[in-house]
Each structure stands twice: as C-alpha cells, then as structure tokens.
Write a protein that holds these residues in place. Structure first.
Motif, PDB file in Angstrom:
ATOM      1  N   ASP A  95       0.835  -1.206   0.000  1.00 21.52           N
ATOM      2  CA  ASP A  95       0.000   0.000   0.000  1.00 21.52           C
ATOM      3  C   ASP A  95       0.867   1.251   0.000  1.00 21.52           C
ATOM      4  OD1 ASP A  95      -2.448  -1.222  -0.128  1.00 21.52           O
ATOM      5  OD2 ASP A  95      -2.876  -1.074   2.020  1.00 21.52           O
ATOM      6  N   LYS A  97       3.857   1.549  -1.381  1.00 21.15           N
ATOM      7  CA  LYS A  97       4.388   1.723  -2.735  1.00 21.15           C
ATOM      8  C   LYS A  97       3.314   2.288  -3.668  1.00 21.15           C
ATOM      9  CE  LYS A  97       7.947  -1.851  -2.402  1.00 21.15           C
ATOM     10  NZ  LYS A  97       8.453  -3.139  -2.944  1.00 21.15           N
ATOM     11  N   LYS A  98       2.086   1.839  -3.481  1.00 16.81           N
ATOM     12  CA  LYS A  98       0.977   2.355  -4.281  1.00 16.81           C
ATOM     13  C   LYS A  98       0.761   3.844  -3.995  1.00 16.81           C
ATOM     14  CE  LYS A  98      -4.042   1.789  -4.801  1.00 16.81           C
ATOM     15  NZ  LYS A  98      -5.234   1.081  -4.269  1.00 16.81           N
ATOM     16  N   SER A 101       3.468   5.996  -5.605  1.00 16.76           N
ATOM     17  CA  SER A 101       3.213   6.204  -7.039  1.00 16.76           C
ATOM     18  C   SER A 101       2.168   7.285  -7.247  1.00 16.76           C
ATOM     19  CB  SER A 101       2.752   4.896  -7.692  1.00 16.76           C
ATOM     20  OG  SER A 101       3.777   3.937  -7.668  1.00 16.76           O
ATOM     21  N   SER A 262      -9.326   3.742   0.012  1.00 19.37           N
ATOM     22  CA  SER A 262      -8.196   2.862  -0.306  1.00 19.37           C
ATOM     23  C   SER A 262      -7.181   2.800   0.822  1.00 19.37           C
ATOM     24  CB  SER A 262      -7.500   3.343  -1.588  1.00 19.37           C
ATOM     25  OG  SER A 262      -8.377   3.301  -2.692  1.00 19.37           O
TER      26      SER A 262
END
Length: 425
Positions: A95, A97-98, A101, A262
C-alpha cells in the motif's frame, strides 16, 4: 473588535470508554469526508422554483473559487519523504508503494499548477452561472453585472469562467469585472484584520484542539503504508496521518478518484474528517472562544445590505453582483449571519461534527445567493440560498421568503455592536 477568550478546557469531553457508544461519532460517506475539498454537489432545479406572484429583481452573490489543485506541494513532499525513507529502510508495504506512485503522479500533474483552478473548477462555475441565468433571465437584460474577485489567480479565473458563461448565454449582457488587493477588505479580510491575525497567532483554542487530535487521529493508516518496523514517534504519526488525509481528500477536486477508502476505514476517515472539520470551525467561525473569526466579514455583510438597498431604492442598476473569494471568506460570513447549519456554539467540541459540517458549508465553488423579489403589491422579499438550495435566513423562522425590511433589520443585528451604532443603513 476585541479578542475575547474563554478558559474552557473543563468543558471539553472526548474520552470514551471501551464499552461505551460514542454519541458524537459520525458516519459520513467517503465523498462527504473530503470536507471542504469536496467538489460542488449536484443541484435539484425544483428547489429553486419561485411563486408566480414574485418577480426576481436582483441577485447578490458571494462565492468560493471552484475545484483546484492543492495550494502547494507541502503535503505531497512530506508524504514522499516518509515513504522514501520507508522504502530505503525496506519497511514500506505494498500500500505504501501504491501511495508513493500516486504522490509522484500528483506532483507531476500539478507542476506549475499548484493552487490553480482546474477544469472541474471552471465547469463548476459555468454550471452555477448557467443555472442562475436560466432561472432569472430578465435580471440580466435590465441592468449591469458587477463582478469582483480577490487577487488569487484561482478566484480571478473563477470569476472569468462564470462571467464568460454568462456572455456565451447572452452576449448583450453588460458585465464589469475587477480583481486585485483593493477587494481584500471584502473577500480576504483574514489578511487584514489585526484582531484575527492575533487570534490565529496566539491560537487560544490550541490546547483543546491538540487534545482532540491526540484522542482521535488514527495512526494505524501510517503503519499500513510505512510498515510496522518503521521508526516513527506517535506525534509524528499523528501529524503524518493528517497529512495523508489532507492529500487524499483533494483527489476528486483535480479530477481523480476519491482514494480515501483505499487507505482508511470508514471509521478512520470519519475521525480524520472530524479533526479537520473542528480545526476549520475553531479558526474560521464564531465559537465560544471568540467571535473574532466571524466578525472579520462585517464589511462584507454591510456591503450586501447596502448594495441591496441601493438597487431597491433605484440608486444602482447593478442588478447582479458577484464576489469571488475563498472558503475562508464564506465560513465567517455565514457564521456571522447565523445561517442554518453554518453557525453553532458549544463548549463540547466533540459535538461540532454533528452540527457544523464543512462539506455542507464550503464545498468547492460554494456560494451564498441573496435573491431579491418584488411582489405584485410592490413589496420586496429576499430568499437566501446556500449552494443554490433555499434556506431560512432568520433563526427560528422557517420562512424562505422574508420581507426585505425584516431581513435587513435582522442582518443589521448580526453586525458587531459598534458597527450597528456607526453604520447608517
């Protein structure tokens, strides 16, 4: 105006036992929990119909700029710094790393656009302008449209998006626009009022607000992105959790999907929203600490009263008057007017989220419209609209249409005492 403060820590109660149900908790949707960054809500056209016995003669409008890019890269850069540290420490989660980005993408698309009105914000203003013209076309052909904005580029562009749409609908409309620091007393009084500057500097509410944050800000979301082994203090985690919320709550305003679900549970984003909401309430509205946050819009309220009087008396033919400012313009003004849902006094600050909700008061492109009508008998009435929804103007009086003399007397009584005594209305 004099800064008035109260010692109210003894009234503050947020502690909830593990087995008790918290009566002040909220269950708002992810869209609502975007708070003041929420895009402008859909409008039901049926709500704004008016009786055949009344003819619209004037519109007095105060609006916030439309949806925009984040005002600066501060939140993005802070998030990126921590996420990169976690990446280097090899504790970052999938999560995390997401999220990294997403942060990189937002920084890239926001380059040289920080704080600027985006395409959604322009569309919001065009929509409000179109509905205003279609509801009251006669007003626009009888006199002038006078528009002013603060010096902020997003406010100037909001004004031009609005007035450009009016010109597209009828290029015979006479439109006069002006922007700049000369308009700050009306639309940016928070920059000028010394009592308010002192209020923000001294933060007499700081200890209570800090206690609320400590009790309510969830830190689990930080652990879920940085990793359980990442070295971070509780205070840093509290601050970073708020930064995550602030960053993610602005996604819809720049045309991206709402990412709050999220990274947060519904309970978590409701708590983070409540913290953000309480901060705006204490900083920008009348409260039991001080009336100064509301009083800064005294000149703006006087302007609304006198410009309405001038049109009714025939001194002015500026039948449509538009002002474009900020959330920090509308929150105090609506509080000063005691408008329903925009004014709430309490010593129990954990209850604020049930009664004063920033997504209701100041979503992107939020606005107050005072629409003046003339009856067949020659009497003038005013209808107040918050975000194009008619709302009672006078507390305790549910009438949507109020005779102007009664409304004027009420609005004058909303002003600080010294302004009532020295202002000839």
């Amino acid at each position: 105006m004099k800064l008035q403060t109260l010692s109210f820590a003894i009234f503050f109660s947020v502690a909830v036992t593990a087995t008790a149900i918290n009566p002040t908790s909220t269950n708002y949707s992810a869209d609502q929990c975007q708070g003041s960054a929420m895009p402008y809500p859909a409008v039901d056209p049926v709500l704004t119909a008016f009786p055949d016995s009344l003819s619209p003669v004037m519109i007095n409008h105060v609006g916030r700029h439309g949806a925009r890019y984040a005002s600066s890269a501060k939140r993005s850069n802070k998030l990126k710094t921590f996420l990169l540290k976690a990446d280097s420490a090899k504790t970052i989660t999938p999560d995390g790393k997401k999220l990294l980005s997403l942060v990189d993408y937002v920084i890239a698309i926001s380059d040289r656009k920080w704080g600027a009105l985006d395409s959604l914000g322009m569309a919001e203003q065009r929509g409000i302008a179109s509905r205003m013209y279609l509801r009251y076309p006669g007003i626009f052909t009888q006199g002038k449209v006078a528009a002013l904005s603060s010096y902020a580029p997003r406010c100037i562009m909001s004004m031009y998006s609005f007035t450009h749409q009016l010109a597209r609908l009828n290029n015979k409309v006479k439109i006069y626009t002006n922007s700049g620091r000369q308009n700050s007393p009306l639309v940016r009084p928070f920059d000028l009022d010394q009592d308010y500057i002192d209020y923000r500097k001294t933060e007499p509410y700081e200890s209570v607000y800090r206690s609320y944050l400590t009790e309510n800000v969830p830190v689990a979301p930080v652990t879920r992105v940085l990793g359980e082994k990442f070295d971070i203090s509780k205070d840093e985690a509290i601050d970073l959790s708020q930064t995550m919320y602030g960053f993610l709550s602005g996604m819809s305003a720049i045309g991206l999907s709402n990412e709050l679900p999220s990274y947060f549970t519904p309970e978590e984003y409701n708590k983070l929203w409540a913290c953000n909401n309480l901060g705006q309430y204490l900083e920008r509205t009348a409260n039991t600490v001080s009336t100064v946050p509301a009083d800064i819009t005294t000149d703006l309220l006087i302007n609304l009263i006198t410009t309405t009087d001038d049109v009714i008396s025939g001194k002015s033919n500026e039948y449509v008057q538009l002002r474009f400012g900020h959330a920090e313009t509308l929150m105090p003004l609506l509080s000063l007017m005691h408008l329903k849902g925009c004014y709430y006094l309490t010593n129990y600050f954990d209850s604020v989220g049930l009664h004063w909700r920033n997504f209701h008061v100041v979503p992107m492109a939020s606005n107050l419209q005072l629409v003046i009508f003339k009856s067949k008998r020659g009497r003038y009435y005013v209808r107040a609209e918050l975000n194009e929804v008619p709302t009672p103007l006078i507390p305790g009086n549910e009438n949507i249409y109020v005779e102007w003399g009664v409304a004027k007397d009420y609005l004058q009584r909303c002003l600080p005492i010294d302004k009532q005594l020295w202002t000839d209305l």
